[in-house]
Design a protein around this motif. Structure first.
Motif, short mmCIF file in Angstrom:
data_model
loop_
_atom_site.label_atom_id
_atom_site.label_comp_id
_atom_site.label_asym_id
_atom_site.label_seq_id
_atom_site.Cartn_x
_atom_site.Cartn_y
_atom_site.Cartn_z
N ALA A 1 0.85 -1.20 0.00
CA ALA A 1 0.00 0.00 0.00
C ALA A 1 0.88 1.24 0.00
O ALA A 1 2.07 1.18 0.36
N ARG A 2 0.28 2.36 -0.38
CA ARG A 2 0.96 3.66 -0.35
C ARG A 2 0.08 4.66 0.38
O ARG A 2 -1.15 4.53 0.40
N PRO A 3 0.69 5.68 0.98
CA PRO A 3 -0.11 6.68 1.71
C PRO A 3 -0.98 7.48 0.76
O PRO A 3 -0.61 7.73 -0.39
N ARG A 4 -2.14 7.89 1.26
CA ARG A 4 -3.07 8.66 0.46
C ARG A 4 -3.37 9.99 1.14
O ARG A 4 -3.46 10.05 2.36
N ALA A 5 -3.51 11.03 0.36
CA ALA A 5 -3.79 12.35 0.91
C ALA A 5 -5.20 12.39 1.49
O ALA A 5 -6.16 11.95 0.86
N ALA A 6 -5.32 12.92 2.70
CA ALA A 6 -6.64 13.00 3.35
C ALA A 6 -7.58 13.93 2.61
O ALA A 6 -8.80 13.81 2.72
N SER A 7 -7.04 14.84 1.82
CA SER A 7 -7.87 15.81 1.12
C SER A 7 -8.42 15.28 -0.19
O SER A 7 -9.16 15.96 -0.88
N SER A 8 -8.07 14.05 -0.53
CA SER A 8 -8.56 13.49 -1.79
C SER A 8 -10.07 13.48 -1.83
O SER A 8 -10.73 13.18 -0.84
N ASP A 9 -10.65 13.81 -3.00
CA ASP A 9 -12.11 13.88 -3.11
C ASP A 9 -12.73 12.59 -3.63
O ASP A 9 -13.89 12.56 -4.00
#
Length: 336
Positions: free
Chosen positions: A203-211
């Motif tokens: 897995a890779r980190p994901r931005a919390a602001s992603s819509d």
């Protein structure tokens, strides 16, 4: 992000559709000019067969790994179950996986709605890959996995089958969302084993602001290859399908057990953004390159994948390289 994923999917469809219109059954191209996305390969007799993303699943054949003839697609019409399960699906089928077990060829394939994890993995079987054989007939076994928006934090695409040291079957899969998954199958290879066993293997980190639920943790296309007592997990990072702007690349980690944890050269787990780089574009001959598979033929290991041709407006083409191994047992590819 949602819009960009949608545009990416449209780009894939447009590129593959254009390639289908330009190339008819029987057309022969050299490896560097063979238009593919997400290639996998297997050998029957003296012939190599290549399966890749396309309408009905695109198929090529070769006797020398250099000259590839286009064959008829696996499906003449879209499977009815897939049309019903995935709104908008009409036959453009993604990221197949091919293997031979128990006297049959097993072809796993992906159907998906653009930019969503409304996705399924199906299975088709055949006794032979030779279209001239009287035994040649693809039999669709239907749906194996189904991911649903709002219910699942994973995406049922990009399948790859692997058998462990006990000859028990596992399917790796996944794209974006919560990363790459692994699930145990029954011995029939077309159903999930009970009680169900699931793992997150990368897995890779994901931005919390992603819509969008997909996030921007760009990882997909798992492929597990066994060598010298290890399971090597290959995965593709970053973005495909953007032509000259593609920055796709392949990373690898390894584990002593099929269920992991898989770690890279530094010991970092792949489920925590670990992965050692093995293939990337150079911006001169090729832009991004990825979605690989790995095989052993006649004592040599090969890695196959698609690359975005810098000398042809970033169009996606087939690449085949010998897979080499360093003193510590890590794979690498010679730079051309």
């Amino acid at each position: 992000m949602k819009k960009s994923l949608f545009l990416l999917a449209l780009t894939i469809a447009a590129v593959v559709h254009a390639q289908q219109r330009q190339s008819s059954v029987g057309t022969v191209t050299t490896t560097a000019q063979t238009p593919v996305h997400d290639p996998v390969m297997i050998k029957e007799g003296n012939t190599f067969y290549l399966f890749c993303t396309g309408f009905g699943i695109s198929v090529f054949s070769s006797t020398d790994l250099q000259n590839w003839k286009r064959e008829k697609p696996v499906f003449a019409t879209a499977p009815e179950w897939a049309v019903a399960a995935v709104p908008g699906y009409r036959g453009h089928t993604w990221a197949p996986d091919i293997s031979y077990h128990n006297g049959m060829y097993y072809l796993y394939y992906s159907v998906s709605a653009f930019g969503k994890n409304t996705s399924c993995i199906g299975v088709a079987v055949n006794k032979t890959l030779d279209p001239a054989s009287p035994d040649f007939k693809w039999e669709d076994k239907g749906k194996l996995l189904h991911s649903v928006p709002g219910r699942d934090n994973w995406n049922a695409i990009d399948p790859n089958l692997v058998l462990d040291e006990k000859k028990e079957a596992w399917l790796s899969f996944g794209s974006f969302w919560g990363g790459l998954k692994l699930v145990k199958l029954n011995n029939d290879l077309i159903s999930i084993a009970e009680p169900q066993q699931w793992r997150t293997i990368a897995a890779r980190p994901r931005a919390a602001s992603s819509d969008t639920a997909a996030g921007n943790g760009a990882i997909e296309a798992p492929f597990i290859f066994q060598k010298n007592g290890y399971y090597y997990l290959f995965a593709s990072w970053d973005y495909c399908c953007q032509g000259e702007k593609s920055n796709y690349k392949v990373v690898v980690g390894r584990s002593k057990t099929v269920s992991g944890p898989y770690t890279d050269k530094t010991g970092k787990p792949m489920e925590l953004n670990g992965g050692s780089l093995i293939i990337e574009g150079d911006g001169k001959k090729w832009f991004g390159a990825g979605h690989n598979a790995a095989y052993t033929f006649e004592g040599k290991d090969y890695i196959i994948y698609h690359g975005y041709d810098a000398e042809d407006k970033g169009r996606s083409k087939l690449r085949i390289d010998e897979l080499l191994w360093d003193a510590e047992g890590w794979p690498y590819v010679k730079k051309n």
